[in-house]
Enzyme design. Structure first.
Site, PDB file in Angstrom:
ATOM      1  N   MET A  37       0.853  -1.187   0.000  1.00 48.06           N
ATOM      2  CA  MET A  37       0.000   0.000   0.000  1.00 48.06           C
ATOM      3  C   MET A  37       0.885   1.232   0.000  1.00 48.06           C
ATOM      4  SD  MET A  37      -3.088   0.858   2.667  1.00 48.06           S
ATOM      5  CE  MET A  37      -2.067   0.577   4.101  1.00 48.06           C
ATOM      6  N   ARG A  47      -6.575  -1.713   9.283  1.00 50.18           N
ATOM      7  CA  ARG A  47      -6.752  -1.183  10.637  1.00 50.18           C
ATOM      8  C   ARG A  47      -7.253  -2.269  11.587  1.00 50.18           C
ATOM      9  NH1 ARG A  47      -9.083   4.874   9.029  1.00 50.18           N
ATOM     10  NH2 ARG A  47      -6.998   5.779   8.694  1.00 50.18           N
ATOM     11  N   TYR A  49       1.127   3.359  12.781  1.00 50.54           N
ATOM     12  CA  TYR A  49       0.803   3.199  11.352  1.00 50.54           C
ATOM     13  C   TYR A  49      -0.658   2.830  11.118  1.00 50.54           C
ATOM     14  CZ  TYR A  49       2.318  -1.856  11.733  1.00 50.54           C
ATOM     15  OH  TYR A  49       2.510  -3.173  12.058  1.00 50.54           O
ATOM     16  N   GLU A  50      -1.058   2.956   9.839  1.00 48.67           N
ATOM     17  CA  GLU A  50      -2.458   2.842   9.421  1.00 48.67           C
ATOM     18  C   GLU A  50      -3.348   3.889  10.101  1.00 48.67           C
ATOM     19  OE1 GLU A  50      -3.130   1.236   6.932  1.00 48.67           O
ATOM     20  OE2 GLU A  50      -1.364  -0.051   6.814  1.00 48.67           O
ATOM     21  N   GLY A  51      -2.781   5.059  10.336  1.00 45.80           N
ATOM     22  CA  GLY A  51      -3.494   6.136  11.006  1.00 45.80           C
ATOM     23  C   GLY A  51      -3.222   6.092  12.488  1.00 45.80           C
TER      24      GLY A  51
END
Length: 596
Positions: free
Chosen positions: A162, A295, A439-441
């Site tokens: 990604m 997530r 990570y991933e927000g």
């Protein structure tokens, strides 16, 4: 020395007894998924992790990945382990049989993911990302792209990555500069630089399928001008064989605090050939299919590491002799008692246990909703499941990773000085767990997503997917003789959640900073109430089954004891969180930025 034994008994409890695996067989495409089949899959996954992956965890951390002239090499043993992994079909267990997958439920796959994360997180990141890319392509790619790329991604000979972040933009993806120029044959030329790309280059798979955010020449500014493109490392020929190298190059890897066995890459795209996924300028919609999947998986990483840390801490606490119990020697034949007799050590172990088992139960509830979204024939059931998943995704990601890091830190504390050195492997769990909160927000972004998007969505419709079943359960069980000591604190905490929700909705409409200042406390409050609901339900099952349970009686007694600990010792944090939320933004926003 790290120790890990898959918690299969508790996993089966969550699947079969708490959430009822019999429901799965009523769903389209899952008619053959029997409890015996599920148990066999979990057994084999446990063997794979303990015999193949976990033995590589510490050595891979110490060796790390290496980079030279655009080539990334993973640690010793990873290539052989990956070959075993894909030959066993593990890469596609929850993928559509149309593309070569086994079509097993998400609720089973999430438990397999947990074992992978406990045994060797760095290894599990690559197949985890591939599954996320599969989800995005399956939902939004054209039939031609799906047929060309998904079978080999499901098989695992091709992986996915990604590519979002750039040097000037992380969370604010509206600042993306990577460009995509349309070509006469319907493809695009992609040019730009990406950073922090997990598994963006590695030697485990023969091809890597990058999902890249980029801008078309006429794209509007900001987030509304982002499109998503499939950009392979090697361009496939018409027969599926690998063709020429695409204009994709890894220019370096990061030297990180943890997950050393996973490469985190800087990627350069120089007029690389790619294909549009979904609609022009609607790339974030398609990418969120992958991001939301990731997530939930990152939340599972927190749980997996928390479980591994707990098991290691228990093993150490049983064998480490230090001091005597406060009430007198428990092992007078030994020079000292094992530290598991000491109240503060028990406090840490019980906290870790309560967090882990509560998160496993809550994760199982969300995974069941994923199964309903995918397989239920009734549109209303699918919509309700989608509402619930949307609501719970930021909570699972943030809460599970916060608690996973806390458990790893407590595990180190149980070890004392021995936990701080490399030999026992506990410090690796702490380092590895820390990234999952970022990570991933980041978890702060998850909290903002919860209060800013999920709460007001469709006039609060998402909230009903959680509030209604919890309230109904509390009302139904209030007079239960066994459960009343647990139901009372749950009801009080749920009342605080309702008040906090109304407070944030009211204040946030007038001043968004009010909602932002309360967001992190609100997410944790919500998550603790959700865990409390799971613990009361687990105790409910345990009370019902412990009589005549034979060898399982101790398992159910432990469930009841842990439920009591959670309600007495951990759920009361809700009161402090509600107090902080009511205090408003003044203390947070009052200091002028020049004074920091």
């Amino acid at each position: 020395m790290q120790v890990y034994s898959p918690p299969l008994r508790d996993m089966r409890f969550v699947l079969h007894e708490l959430h009822g695996s019999d429901v799965l067989r009523t769903l389209e495409g899952l008619e053959e998924v029997t409890p015996d089949l599920i148990d066999a899959v979990l057994d084999e996954a446990g063997k794979l992790v303990t015999e193949v992956l976990a033995p590589l965890n510490q050595s891979a951390d110490q060796e790390g990945c290496t980079y030279e002239n655009g080539v990334v090499r993973t640690p010793k043993g990873f290539k052989e382990a990956y070959k075993t992994f894909i030959e066993g079909g593990w890469n596609g267990i929850a993928c559509d049989p149309q593309y070569g997958g086994q079509g097993l439920p998400a609720s089973v796959n999430k438990l397999v993911e947990e074992m992978l994360c406990s045994g060797n997180l760095a290894f599990g990141i690559c197949p985890g990302l591939t599954h996320g890319a599969y989800e995005a392509l399956k939902a939004y790619a054209s039939d031609d792209l799906k047929n060309r790329f998904l079978p080999k991604m499901v098989e695992g000979v091709w992986s996915g990555a990604m590519c979002l972040t750039e040097p000037q933009c992380g969370t604010d993806l509206g600042l993306v500069r990577t460009r995509a120029v349309p070509q006469a044959d319907g493809s695009y030329k992609i040019t730009g630089n990406k950073i922090f790309i997990s598994a963006g280059e590695q030697d485990l798979t023969e091809n890597i399928i990058h999902l890249v955010l980029a801008r078309l020449p006429d794209a509007p500014s900001g987030i509304k001008g982002i499109s998503l493109f499939l950009v392979p490392k090697f361009l496939p020929k018409d027969d599926g064989a690998l063709g020429p190298r695409n204009g994709v190059l890894c220019t370096g890897i990061e030297h990180k605090m943890g997950i050393h066995g996973s490469s985190t890459c800087q990627m350069s795209f120089e007029e690389a050939t790619g294909w549009l996924v979904g609609e022009p300028n609607r790339g974030m919609r398609a990418m969120f299919a992958m991001m939301n999947s990731e997530r939930l998986s990152v939340g599972t990483q927190g749980l997996g590491l928390g479980e591994a840390a707990y098991q290691a801490a228990v093993a150490y606490a049983r064998e480490r002799l230090q001091g005597r119990a406060l009430t007198g020697a428990k092992h007078p034949d030994k020079p000292a008692d094992p530290i598991i007799v000491h109240p503060d050590v028990r406090r840490m172990l019980m906290t870790m246990r309560a967090y882990n088992e509560g998160c496993r139960a809550l994760g199982g509830w969300v995974a069941r909703a994923l199964d309903l979204m995918e397989h239920a024939s009734d549109p209303q059931t699918r919509r309700q499941a989608e509402d619930f998943t949307s609501l719970m995704t930021p909570i699972v990601k943030a809460l599970f990773t916060d608690l996973g890091f806390a458990s790893a830190s407590m595990g180190m504390q149980v070890y004392g000085g021995h936990g701080y050195i490399r030999d026992h492997g506990m410090e690796q769990y702490v380092r590895d767990a820390r990234i999952a909160m970022i990570y991933e927000g980041t978890n702060g972004v998850q909290a903002l997503d919860l209060v800013g998007r999920k709460l007001p969505a469709h006039m609060g419709r998402y909230l009903r997917s959680f509030f209604h079943p919890v309230l109904a359960y509390i009302d139904a069980k209030m007079d239960d003789e066994n459960l009343s000591p647990l139901i009372a604190p749950l009801g009080k905490a749920f009342g605080a959640l309702q008040l906090a929700t109304a407070h944030i909705a009211e204040k946030g409409l007038r001043d968004p900073d009010e909602a932002g200042a309360a967001a992190t406390e609100y997410l944790r409050l919500f998550g603790l109430v959700a865990l409390g609901y799971m613990w009361v339900r687990m105790a409910d099952v345990a009370y019902e089954k412990r009589a005549g349970a034979g060898d399982d009686a101790a398992f159910y007694e432990a469930k009841i004891a842990t439920a009591r600990f959670y309600m007495d010792k951990l759920l009361p944090e809700v009161a402090a969180l509600w107090g902080a939320i009511k205090a408003g933004k003044a203390a947070t926003m009052g200091l002028d930025e020049t004074l920091f």
